[in-house]
Scaffold this motif. Structure first.
Motif, mmCIF file in Angstrom:
data_model
loop_
_atom_site.group_PDB
_atom_site.id
_atom_site.type_symbol
_atom_site.label_atom_id
_atom_site.label_comp_id
_atom_site.label_asym_id
_atom_site.label_seq_id
_atom_site.Cartn_x
_atom_site.Cartn_y
_atom_site.Cartn_z
ATOM 1 N N ALA A 70 0.837 -1.209 0.000
ATOM 2 C CA ALA A 70 0.000 0.000 0.000
ATOM 3 C C ALA A 70 0.867 1.253 0.000
ATOM 4 O O ALA A 70 0.492 2.272 -0.598
ATOM 5 C CB ALA A 70 -0.929 -0.005 1.210
ATOM 6 N N GLY A 71 2.015 1.185 0.631
ATOM 7 C CA GLY A 71 2.945 2.311 0.622
ATOM 8 C C GLY A 71 3.491 2.610 -0.766
ATOM 9 O O GLY A 71 3.952 3.715 -1.038
ATOM 10 N N GLN A 72 3.420 1.640 -1.660
ATOM 11 C CA GLN A 72 3.874 1.806 -3.041
ATOM 12 C C GLN A 72 2.719 2.079 -3.997
ATOM 13 O O GLN A 72 2.916 2.102 -5.205
ATOM 14 C CB GLN A 72 4.634 0.560 -3.495
ATOM 15 N N GLY A 73 1.499 2.234 -3.460
ATOM 16 C CA GLY A 73 0.359 2.581 -4.305
ATOM 17 C C GLY A 73 -0.557 1.420 -4.640
ATOM 18 O O GLY A 73 -1.494 1.581 -5.410
ATOM 19 N N TYR A 74 -0.306 0.233 -4.075
ATOM 20 C CA TYR A 74 -1.157 -0.926 -4.346
ATOM 21 C C TYR A 74 -2.306 -0.966 -3.357
ATOM 22 O O TYR A 74 -2.158 -0.581 -2.203
ATOM 23 C CB TYR A 74 -0.353 -2.222 -4.245
ATOM 24 N N GLU A 75 -3.436 -1.444 -3.822
ATOM 25 C CA GLU A 75 -4.635 -1.534 -2.995
ATOM 26 C C GLU A 75 -5.148 -2.969 -3.035
ATOM 27 O O GLU A 75 -5.218 -3.586 -4.095
ATOM 28 C CB GLU A 75 -5.703 -0.587 -3.550
ATOM 29 N N LEU A 76 -5.494 -3.506 -1.875
ATOM 30 C CA LEU A 76 -6.025 -4.862 -1.792
ATOM 31 C C LEU A 76 -7.347 -4.915 -2.544
ATOM 32 O O LEU A 76 -8.277 -4.175 -2.239
ATOM 33 C CB LEU A 76 -6.222 -5.257 -0.330
ATOM 34 N N THR A 77 -7.415 -5.764 -3.577
ATOM 35 C CA THR A 77 -8.606 -5.808 -4.416
ATOM 36 C C THR A 77 -9.414 -7.082 -4.258
ATOM 37 O O THR A 77 -10.612 -7.079 -4.481
ATOM 38 C CB THR A 77 -8.221 -5.655 -5.906
ATOM 39 N N HIS A 78 -8.751 -8.168 -3.888
ATOM 40 C CA HIS A 78 -9.458 -9.443 -3.783
ATOM 41 C C HIS A 78 -8.747 -10.304 -2.751
ATOM 42 O O HIS A 78 -7.526 -10.339 -2.693
ATOM 43 C CB HIS A 78 -9.468 -10.149 -5.138
ATOM 44 N N LEU A 79 -9.535 -11.002 -1.941
ATOM 45 C CA LEU A 79 -8.979 -11.833 -0.890
ATOM 46 C C LEU A 79 -9.744 -13.139 -0.816
ATOM 47 O O LEU A 79 -10.972 -13.132 -0.726
ATOM 48 C CB LEU A 79 -9.071 -11.096 0.450
ATOM 49 N N THR A 80 -9.031 -14.240 -0.916
ATOM 50 C CA THR A 80 -9.624 -15.558 -0.736
ATOM 51 C C THR A 80 -8.828 -16.280 0.344
ATOM 52 O O THR A 80 -7.873 -15.739 0.904
ATOM 53 C CB THR A 80 -9.599 -16.392 -2.031
ATOM 54 N N LYS A 81 -9.204 -17.508 0.591
ATOM 55 C CA LYS A 81 -8.507 -18.306 1.587
ATOM 56 C C LYS A 81 -7.058 -18.551 1.175
ATOM 57 O O LYS A 81 -6.179 -18.717 2.008
ATOM 58 C CB LYS A 81 -9.238 -19.633 1.758
ATOM 59 N N TYR A 82 -6.789 -18.571 -0.117
ATOM 60 C CA TYR A 82 -5.471 -18.946 -0.622
ATOM 61 C C TYR A 82 -4.666 -17.810 -1.237
ATOM 62 O O TYR A 82 -3.458 -17.929 -1.369
ATOM 63 C CB TYR A 82 -5.620 -20.052 -1.668
ATOM 64 N N VAL A 83 -5.303 -16.713 -1.643
ATOM 65 C CA VAL A 83 -4.604 -15.657 -2.389
ATOM 66 C C VAL A 83 -5.070 -14.270 -1.955
ATOM 67 O O VAL A 83 -6.254 -14.046 -1.734
ATOM 68 C CB VAL A 83 -4.864 -15.811 -3.910
ATOM 69 N N CYS A 84 -4.105 -13.348 -1.852
ATOM 70 C CA CYS A 84 -4.393 -11.921 -1.715
ATOM 71 C C CYS A 84 -4.016 -11.285 -3.048
ATOM 72 O O CYS A 84 -2.934 -11.532 -3.569
ATOM 73 C CB CYS A 84 -3.544 -11.276 -0.634
ATOM 74 N N GLU A 85 -4.893 -10.459 -3.576
ATOM 75 C CA GLU A 85 -4.631 -9.777 -4.843
ATOM 76 C C GLU A 85 -4.620 -8.278 -4.588
ATOM 77 O O GLU A 85 -5.540 -7.749 -3.973
ATOM 78 C CB GLU A 85 -5.728 -10.127 -5.844
ATOM 79 N N SER A 86 -3.564 -7.628 -5.038
ATOM 80 C CA SER A 86 -3.447 -6.179 -4.912
ATOM 81 C C SER A 86 -3.205 -5.588 -6.287
ATOM 82 O O SER A 86 -2.432 -6.124 -7.079
ATOM 83 C CB SER A 86 -2.302 -5.799 -3.980
ATOM 84 N N GLY A 87 -3.856 -4.470 -6.549
ATOM 85 C CA GLY A 87 -3.709 -3.824 -7.840
ATOM 86 C C GLY A 87 -3.254 -2.387 -7.697
ATOM 87 O O GLY A 87 -3.536 -1.729 -6.702
ATOM 88 N N HIS A 88 -2.552 -1.924 -8.702
ATOM 89 C CA HIS A 88 -2.084 -0.541 -8.758
ATOM 90 C C HIS A 88 -2.949 0.187 -9.772
ATOM 91 O O HIS A 88 -3.018 -0.220 -10.935
ATOM 92 C CB HIS A 88 -0.612 -0.498 -9.163
ATOM 93 N N SER A 89 -3.608 1.239 -9.350
ATOM 94 C CA SER A 89 -4.592 1.904 -10.204
ATOM 95 C C SER A 89 -3.966 2.603 -11.418
ATOM 96 O O SER A 89 -4.552 2.598 -12.494
ATOM 97 C CB SER A 89 -5.399 2.905 -9.393
ATOM 98 N N ARG A 90 -2.811 3.185 -11.261
ATOM 99 C CA ARG A 90 -2.207 3.918 -12.384
ATOM 100 C C ARG A 90 -1.516 3.002 -13.382
ATOM 101 O O ARG A 90 -1.699 3.140 -14.584
ATOM 102 C CB ARG A 90 -1.201 4.938 -11.868
#
Length: 54
Positions: free
Chosen positions: A20-40
């Motif tokens: 998040a400090g680099q501009g990524y935002e948590l977009t999806h969370l499951t039992k096995y995977v966290c997904e973070s995306g950068h909007s720009r």
């Protein structure tokens, strides 16, 4: 994001905060995977939760 179904461990929370400090935002969370995306840059990173617990 609702974290009650699959709460983050302390390590996972620190990694998500670092991203998040680099501009990524948590977009999806499951039992096995966290997904973070950068909007720009539209770059998506995945964190394998199953491996982090070992």
């Amino acid at each position: 994001m609702n974290l009650t179904k699959h709460p983050l461990t302390e390590l996972e929370q620190r990694l998500i905060d670092a991203a998040a400090g680099q501009g990524y935002e948590l977009t999806h969370l499951t039992k096995y995977v966290c997904e973070s995306g950068h909007s720009r840059s539209r770059v998506t990173i995945y964190f394998d939760r199953e491996r982090s617990l070992r």
